[in-house]
Design a protein around this motif. Structure first.
Motif, PDB file in Angstrom:
ATOM      1  N   TYR A 198       0.839  -1.195   0.000  1.00  0.00           N
ATOM      2  CA  TYR A 198       0.000   0.000   0.000  1.00  0.00           C
ATOM      3  C   TYR A 198       0.873   1.242   0.000  1.00  0.00           C
ATOM      4  O   TYR A 198       1.778   1.395   0.823  1.00  0.00           O
ATOM      5  N   VAL A 199       0.580   2.156  -0.952  1.00  0.00           N
ATOM      6  CA  VAL A 199       1.291   3.425  -1.075  1.00  0.00           C
ATOM      7  C   VAL A 199       0.274   4.549  -0.897  1.00  0.00           C
ATOM      8  O   VAL A 199      -0.749   4.590  -1.590  1.00  0.00           O
ATOM      9  N   ASP A 200       0.521   5.454   0.051  1.00  0.00           N
ATOM     10  CA  ASP A 200      -0.452   6.502   0.355  1.00  0.00           C
ATOM     11  C   ASP A 200      -0.433   7.604  -0.702  1.00  0.00           C
ATOM     12  O   ASP A 200       0.423   7.596  -1.613  1.00  0.00           O
ATOM     13  N   PRO A 201      -1.354   8.568  -0.634  1.00  0.00           N
ATOM     14  CA  PRO A 201      -1.427   9.613  -1.675  1.00  0.00           C
ATOM     15  C   PRO A 201      -0.161  10.456  -1.804  1.00  0.00           C
ATOM     16  O   PRO A 201       0.067  11.073  -2.848  1.00  0.00           O
ATOM     17  N   ASP A 202       0.660  10.487  -0.747  1.00  0.00           N
ATOM     18  CA  ASP A 202       1.920  11.236  -0.821  1.00  0.00           C
ATOM     19  C   ASP A 202       3.045  10.433  -1.461  1.00  0.00           C
ATOM     20  O   ASP A 202       4.173  10.925  -1.574  1.00  0.00           O
ATOM     21  N   GLY A 203       2.749   9.188  -1.836  1.00  0.00           N
ATOM     22  CA  GLY A 203       3.766   8.361  -2.457  1.00  0.00           C
ATOM     23  C   GLY A 203       4.615   7.574  -1.489  1.00  0.00           C
ATOM     24  O   GLY A 203       5.619   6.971  -1.893  1.00  0.00           O
ATOM     25  N   ASP A 204       4.239   7.561  -0.211  1.00  0.00           N
ATOM     26  CA  ASP A 204       5.009   6.833   0.801  1.00  0.00           C
ATOM     27  C   ASP A 204       4.441   5.432   0.997  1.00  0.00           C
ATOM     28  O   ASP A 204       3.226   5.250   1.101  1.00  0.00           O
ATOM     29  N   VAL A 205       5.326   4.455   1.057  1.00  0.00           N
ATOM     30  CA  VAL A 205       4.902   3.080   1.315  1.00  0.00           C
ATOM     31  C   VAL A 205       4.503   2.959   2.784  1.00  0.00           C
ATOM     32  O   VAL A 205       5.241   3.374   3.681  1.00  0.00           O
ATOM     33  N   ARG A 206       3.317   2.384   3.015  1.00  0.00           N
ATOM     34  CA  ARG A 206       2.843   2.214   4.388  1.00  0.00           C
ATOM     35  C   ARG A 206       3.063   0.794   4.904  1.00  0.00           C
ATOM     36  O   ARG A 206       3.365   0.595   6.068  1.00  0.00           O
ATOM     37  N   TRP A 207       2.898  -0.196   4.034  1.00  0.00           N
ATOM     38  CA  TRP A 207       3.109  -1.590   4.430  1.00  0.00           C
ATOM     39  C   TRP A 207       3.147  -2.484   3.202  1.00  0.00           C
ATOM     40  O   TRP A 207       2.754  -2.080   2.101  1.00  0.00           O
ATOM     41  N   ALA A 208       3.639  -3.697   3.395  1.00  0.00           N
ATOM     42  CA  ALA A 208       3.633  -4.728   2.349  1.00  0.00           C
ATOM     43  C   ALA A 208       3.131  -6.023   2.972  1.00  0.00           C
ATOM     44  O   ALA A 208       3.492  -6.373   4.091  1.00  0.00           O
ATOM     45  N   LYS A 209       2.310  -6.712   2.219  1.00  0.00           N
ATOM     46  CA  LYS A 209       1.710  -7.971   2.668  1.00  0.00           C
ATOM     47  C   LYS A 209       2.229  -9.095   1.779  1.00  0.00           C
ATOM     48  O   LYS A 209       2.165  -9.003   0.547  1.00  0.00           O
ATOM     49  N   ARG A 210       2.736 -10.141   2.396  1.00  0.00           N
ATOM     50  CA  ARG A 210       3.238 -11.297   1.643  1.00  0.00           C
ATOM     51  C   ARG A 210       2.069 -12.228   1.338  1.00  0.00           C
ATOM     52  O   ARG A 210       1.369 -12.676   2.257  1.00  0.00           O
TER      53      ARG A 210
END
Length: 217
Positions: A198-210
Motif C-alpha cells: 500500500y502506497v499513500d497519496p503522498d507516495g510513501d509506502v505504508r506496508w507490504a503484505k506477503r
C-alpha cells in the motif's frame, strides 16, 4: 510571586515537552505496528498461470482481460507469468503496488513486470525511489534494493518494478510478468510470492503484505 510564576512556567514547559515526547513515541509505535500488521485488514487471493509464449494473451483473457488483447504478447526468450489478484478491505486513498518474486532463489528475485489491467483499464509498470524502504523493512524484499555501482552511484536493477492499481475496497487486477532471460523454467507457480503493497497519496509506502501463490489449476 515572581518565583512562583517562574516555577509554574517551568512545569508547563516540562509538561509540554513530555506530551510531545509521548506523542512522538505513540506515533513511532503505531508506525511500527503498521509496518508489521497494516495488511491484516485486506484479504488478498492470487491465481496464477504459466502459459506458453503463444498463449499469454489467452491466459489473460481467461482471467478476465477484455478482448482484443493486442498489447499482451509472449516472449520466446522470457517465460511469462499471468496473475489475477482479488482483494477486499477498507477503501483507501492512494494505490496498491503488486510485486512478483521468484522464490526459487535466495533472496527471492523480483520478476520484471510487463503490463496489467484493472477496472479502470490498462495499467503499466512503475517504480519510485520511495519504494526503496521495502528492502529496509522486509528481508524477503531484499532484491528491491538499489545497487551501488563501482563508481559509487546507486541504480535500480532492470528487473525491479511493480504493477499498480487503485486502493479501492473490493478490486481485482490482472498482471503479466516476465522472468529473466536464461532463468530456469518455472513449472510450479507455488514457488512464486506476491508482495501486495500500500502506497499513500503522498507516495510513501505504508506496508507490504506477503501473499503466497497457489499451484496452477
Amino acid at each position: 510571586m515572581g518565583g512562583h510564576g517562574a516555577r509554574l512556567r517551568w512545569v508547563v514547559a516540562l509538561l509540554s515537552v513530555t506530551i510531545a515526547v509521548l506523542a512522538t513515541v505513540d506515533r513511532y509505535v503505531e508506525r511500527e505496528r503498521e509496518w508489521t500488521r497494516g495488511g491484516d485488514q485486506v484479504a488478498v487471493t492470487v491465481e496464477a498461470a504459466v502459459p506458453e509464449p503463444d498463449q499469454v494473451a489467452d491466459a489473460a483473457v481467461a482471467f478476465g482481460w477484455p478482448e482484443p488483447v493486442d498489447n499482451v504478447i509472449g516472449d520466446p526468450d522470457r517465460q511469462s507469468v499471468v496473475l489475477r489478484l482479488r482483494w477486499s478491505g477498507p477503501s483507501r486513498q492512494g494505490h496498491y503496488q503488486v510485486i512478483l518474486l521468484d522464490g526459487r532463489v535466495e533472496p527471492a528475485r523480483v520478476v520484471r513486470p510487463y503490463t496489467g489491467f484493472d477496472a479502470e483499464g490498462g495499467t503499466g509498470s512503475n517504480w519510485a525511489g520511495a519504494y526503496d524502504v521495502l528492502a529496509e523493512r522486509y528481508p524477503w524484499l531484499a532484491d528491491t534494493a538499489t545497487r551501488e555501482e563501482p563508481e559509487g552511484t546507486f541504480t535500480t536493477p532492470d528487473n525491479v518494478g511493480a504493477v499498480g492499481t487503485r486502493a479501492i475496497a473490493d478490486g481485482s487486477l490482472i498482471a503479466v510478468f516476465r522472468l529473466a532471460p536464461g532463468a530456469l523454467p518455472l513449472t510450479d507457480p507455488a514457488r512464486l510470492v506476491v508482495a501486495f503493497c500500500y502506497v499513500d497519496p503522498d507516495g510513501d509506502v505504508r506496508w507490504a503484505k506477503r501473499v503466497p501463490v497457489p499451484p496452477a489449476n
